[in-house]
Design a protein around this motif. Structure first.
Motif, PDB file in Angstrom:
ATOM      1  N   ALA A   1      -5.780  18.617   2.475  1.00 52.74           N
ATOM      2  CA  ALA A   1      -6.907  18.775   3.055  1.00 52.74           C
ATOM      3  C   ALA A   1      -7.714  18.338   2.713  1.00 52.74           C
ATOM      4  O   ALA A   1      -8.894  17.781   2.709  1.00 52.74           O
ATOM      5  CB  ALA A   1      -7.234  19.568   3.699  1.00 52.74           C
ATOM      6  N   LEU A   2      -7.976  19.133   1.295  1.00 53.08           N
ATOM      7  CA  LEU A   2      -9.056  19.239   0.289  1.00 53.08           C
ATOM      8  C   LEU A   2      -8.965  17.920  -0.549  1.00 53.08           C
ATOM      9  O   LEU A   2     -10.371  17.245  -0.838  1.00 53.08           O
ATOM     10  CB  LEU A   2      -9.353  20.146  -0.486  1.00 53.08           C
ATOM     11  N   ARG A   3      -7.423  17.330  -0.935  1.00 52.92           N
ATOM     12  CA  ARG A   3      -7.373  15.924  -1.645  1.00 52.92           C
ATOM     13  C   ARG A   3      -8.362  14.692  -0.587  1.00 52.92           C
ATOM     14  O   ARG A   3      -8.548  13.810  -0.926  1.00 52.92           O
ATOM     15  CB  ARG A   3      -6.307  15.505  -1.760  1.00 52.92           C
ATOM     16  N   ILE A   4      -7.789  14.909   0.774  1.00 49.89           N
ATOM     17  CA  ILE A   4      -7.938  13.976   1.256  1.00 49.89           C
ATOM     18  C   ILE A   4      -9.224  13.756   1.963  1.00 49.89           C
ATOM     19  O   ILE A   4     -10.304  12.826   1.934  1.00 49.89           O
ATOM     20  CB  ILE A   4      -7.468  13.849   2.981  1.00 49.89           C
TER      21      ILE A   4
ATOM     22  N   LEU B   1      -9.682  21.726   6.902  1.00 47.31           N
ATOM     23  CA  LEU B   1      -8.175  22.226   6.920  1.00 47.31           C
ATOM     24  C   LEU B   1      -7.236  21.620   8.053  1.00 47.31           C
ATOM     25  O   LEU B   1      -5.937  21.589   8.415  1.00 47.31           O
ATOM     26  CB  LEU B   1      -8.352  24.153   6.376  1.00 47.31           C
ATOM     27  N   ARG B   2      -7.854  21.727   9.176  1.00 48.23           N
ATOM     28  CA  ARG B   2      -7.179  21.469  10.735  1.00 48.23           C
ATOM     29  C   ARG B   2      -6.991  20.151  10.687  1.00 48.23           C
ATOM     30  O   ARG B   2      -5.388  19.817  11.136  1.00 48.23           O
ATOM     31  CB  ARG B   2      -8.102  22.311  11.517  1.00 48.23           C
ATOM     32  N   ASP B   3      -7.742  19.362  10.862  1.00 50.35           N
ATOM     33  CA  ASP B   3      -7.257  17.893  10.678  1.00 50.35           C
ATOM     34  C   ASP B   3      -6.578  17.724   9.604  1.00 50.35           C
ATOM     35  O   ASP B   3      -5.689  16.306  10.028  1.00 50.35           O
ATOM     36  CB  ASP B   3      -8.645  17.185  11.083  1.00 50.35           C
TER      37      ASP B   3
ATOM     38  N   MET C   1       1.200  -1.243   0.387  1.00 49.35           N
ATOM     39  CA  MET C   1       0.006   0.261  -0.126  1.00 49.35           C
ATOM     40  C   MET C   1       0.871   1.285  -0.425  1.00 49.35           C
ATOM     41  O   MET C   1       1.981   1.615   0.766  1.00 49.35           O
ATOM     42  CB  MET C   1      -0.835  -0.077   1.404  1.00 49.35           C
ATOM     43  N   ASP C   2       0.952   2.385  -1.025  1.00 47.75           N
ATOM     44  CA  ASP C   2       1.854   3.131  -0.960  1.00 47.75           C
ATOM     45  C   ASP C   2       0.273   4.000  -1.626  1.00 47.75           C
ATOM     46  O   ASP C   2      -0.496   4.760  -1.958  1.00 47.75           O
ATOM     47  CB  ASP C   2       1.937   3.467  -2.448  1.00 47.75           C
ATOM     48  N   LEU C   3       0.608   4.925  -0.349  1.00 52.49           N
ATOM     49  CA  LEU C   3      -0.992   5.787   0.085  1.00 52.49           C
ATOM     50  C   LEU C   3      -0.630   6.938  -0.675  1.00 52.49           C
ATOM     51  O   LEU C   3       0.726   7.433  -0.589  1.00 52.49           O
ATOM     52  CB  LEU C   3      -1.136   6.027   1.823  1.00 52.49           C
ATOM     53  N   GLY C   4      -2.005   8.217  -0.266  1.00 53.20           N
ATOM     54  CA  GLY C   4      -1.650   9.327  -1.201  1.00 53.20           C
ATOM     55  C   GLY C   4      -2.095   9.701  -2.567  1.00 53.20           C
ATOM     56  O   GLY C   4      -2.165   8.736  -3.115  1.00 53.20           O
ATOM     57  N   VAL C   5      -1.186  10.899  -2.768  1.00 53.25           N
ATOM     58  CA  VAL C   5      -1.905  11.453  -4.251  1.00 53.25           C
ATOM     59  C   VAL C   5      -0.744  10.892  -4.848  1.00 53.25           C
ATOM     60  O   VAL C   5       1.058  10.506  -4.376  1.00 53.25           O
ATOM     61  CB  VAL C   5      -1.925  12.686  -4.890  1.00 53.25           C
ATOM     62  N   SER C   6      -1.187  10.409  -6.399  1.00 52.86           N
ATOM     63  CA  SER C   6       0.524   9.496  -6.794  1.00 52.86           C
ATOM     64  C   SER C   6       0.511  10.496  -7.627  1.00 52.86           C
ATOM     65  O   SER C   6       0.401  11.489  -8.496  1.00 52.86           O
ATOM     66  CB  SER C   6      -0.537   8.570  -8.074  1.00 52.86           C
ATOM     67  N   SER C   7       2.164   9.831  -8.344  1.00 55.38           N
ATOM     68  CA  SER C   7       2.867  11.214  -9.395  1.00 55.38           C
ATOM     69  C   SER C   7       1.434  11.715 -10.747  1.00 55.38           C
ATOM     70  O   SER C   7       2.331  12.684 -11.527  1.00 55.38           O
ATOM     71  CB  SER C   7       4.222  10.745  -9.846  1.00 55.38           C
ATOM     72  N   LEU C   8       1.189  10.276 -11.554  1.00 56.53           N
ATOM     73  CA  LEU C   8       0.300  10.836 -12.354  1.00 56.53           C
ATOM     74  C   LEU C   8      -0.383  11.620 -12.044  1.00 56.53           C
ATOM     75  O   LEU C   8      -0.904  12.380 -12.850  1.00 56.53           O
ATOM     76  CB  LEU C   8      -0.424   9.570 -12.759  1.00 56.53           C
TER      77      LEU C   8
ATOM     78  N   GLU D   1     -10.537   9.524   1.998  1.00 59.48           N
ATOM     79  CA  GLU D   1      -9.270   8.855   1.619  1.00 59.48           C
ATOM     80  C   GLU D   1      -8.892   7.969   3.362  1.00 59.48           C
ATOM     81  O   GLU D   1      -8.316   7.072   4.130  1.00 59.48           O
ATOM     82  CB  GLU D   1      -8.236   9.577   2.053  1.00 59.48           C
ATOM     83  N   LEU D   2      -9.265   8.958   4.489  1.00 58.39           N
ATOM     84  CA  LEU D   2      -9.133   8.051   5.849  1.00 58.39           C
ATOM     85  C   LEU D   2      -9.641   7.268   6.273  1.00 58.39           C
ATOM     86  O   LEU D   2      -9.315   6.293   6.630  1.00 58.39           O
ATOM     87  CB  LEU D   2      -9.476   9.255   6.529  1.00 58.39           C
ATOM     88  N   ALA D   3     -10.987   7.470   5.861  1.00 55.47           N
ATOM     89  CA  ALA D   3     -12.556   6.436   5.535  1.00 55.47           C
ATOM     90  C   ALA D   3     -12.080   4.897   5.245  1.00 55.47           C
ATOM     91  O   ALA D   3     -11.887   3.868   6.141  1.00 55.47           O
ATOM     92  CB  ALA D   3     -13.426   7.079   5.463  1.00 55.47           C
ATOM     93  N   VAL D   4     -11.425   5.316   4.003  1.00 58.93           N
ATOM     94  CA  VAL D   4     -11.657   4.271   3.437  1.00 58.93           C
ATOM     95  C   VAL D   4     -10.280   3.902   3.684  1.00 58.93           C
ATOM     96  O   VAL D   4     -10.416   1.715   3.840  1.00 58.93           O
ATOM     97  CB  VAL D   4     -10.669   4.744   1.852  1.00 58.93           C
TER      98      VAL D   4
END
Length: 333
Positions: free
Chosen positions: A217-220, A160-162, A108-115, A225-228
């Motif tokens: 923050a907006l992307r997450i 934005l905070r969390d 699992m390589d989390l977060g946004v991808s280079s693509l 993402e965190l719930a997933v």
């Protein structure tokens, strides 16, 4: 330039050698199955297919563009590679389809991808003006622009905070609400300017682009993402065969905290601490393979900026999960 060559040139896998070393005891045998839950442009999967010639890889991604690019890149491996268009919390269903007895490795390589960062019109990058979208799967869900247009100020402040750890979350959220009352915020450049104007000048002088935390923050939030991730981790662990290994790379403190908690739960006895003898049914079912979270060294950080914030954790399944520790099934949830 061919499409698969383009993917290879645009993407440098993070901590690739370390990931494969950790997975090797489980994958270096005939018929082993690795599930790459975050396929992206296929960098980690390609290296795994090369290093473990008798293993198969199943790659999951919610981004149709990633599926197409990685599929072209990995086509030379034939039926040793299978791509699945899905969100990675479907890992239990995917694993059951491709390895009914349990998979041998999970990456699992989390977060946004280079693509996603490289494609300006996806709206992930604060350095390029583009439509404000940020959906990893652009065929479903609401865009970042829609979120900014509809979320109450309190919800924006929390996001934005969390998710962005933005010190000035209240100021930025209030500025967003004032602006949208006059006109919608539709482009990344508009949001960058708004955030910059909301943050004190002294703070803007250091720490890079002041919009970085807001965009994260907006992307997450847009991609949930965190719930997933919270849904995925127990399903991933239950998909591992005994002797199987999981490697997770995270780039945000909340992601890493969730991974640490899930792995520690399986690697810790569930017996009450005052029990004189640990019952067999309460012994750990995971063995941690890393001491804390591992980071990239200075050389990799210099060569690959995405490695700067990576935190890697890994574990091995040592026995089946005790019944009282099993997560609830989907039907019971």
């Amino acid at each position: 330039m061919t499409e698969d060559r383009s993917a290879a040139e645009r993407h440098v896998p993070v901590l690739a050698a370390r990931c494969l070393d950790l997975l090797a005891p489980a994958l270096d045998r005939p018929g082993a199955v690795l599930v790459d839950t975050t396929l992206g442009m296929g960098g980690h999967s390609e290296l795994a297919l090369q290093r473990f010639p008798e293993a198969r890889v199943v790659g999951i991604d919610r981004d149709p563009q990633a599926i197409a690019l990685a599929g072209g890149r990995l086509a030379p491996f034939g039926d040793r590679f299978t791509a699945v268009h899905a969100v990675y919390d479907d890992i239990d269903r995917v694993a059951a389809d491709h390895a009914p007895g349990g998979v041998d490795g999970i990456l699992m390589d989390l977060g946004v991808s280079s693509l996603q960062l490289d494609e300006a019109d996806r709206g992930f990058a604060y350095a390029q003006d583009a439509p404000l979208d940020m959906r990893m799967d652009p065929t479903r869900g609401i865009s970042a622009a829609e979120l900014l247009a509809t979320a109450p100020v309190g919800e924006l402040r929390r996001i934005l905070r969390d998710y962005g750890e933005e010190r000035f979350a209240g100021r930025v959220a209030s500025s967003i609400v004032r602006r949208r009352e006059q006109q919608p915020i539709l482009r990344t450049g508009e949001l960058v300017d708004l955030v910059r104007a909301s943050i004190p000048a002294a703070t803007r002088r250091t720490g890079g682009n002041p919009a970085k935390r807001t965009f994260q923050a907006l992307r997450i939030a847009v991609n949930d993402e965190l719930a997933v991730l919270e849904r995925t981790l127990p399903r991933a662990l239950e998909s591992l065969a005994v002797g199987g290994r999981i490697v997770v790379m995270s780039y945000h403190s909340l992601e890493d905290r969730a991974v640490k908690r899930a792995l520690a739960r399986g690697a810790t006895s569930s017996a009450p601490p005052d029990f004189p003898v640990e019952p067999e049914t309460h012994r750990p079912y995971l063995r941690l393979l890393t001491r804390g979270a591992e980071e990239a060294d200075e050389a990799e950080r210099a060569a690959n900026p995405r490695a700067t914030s990576v935190r890697l954790r890994a574990a091995e399944r040592t026995r089946p999960t005790p019944d009282h520790m099993r997560p609830r099934s989907r039907s019971a949830a």
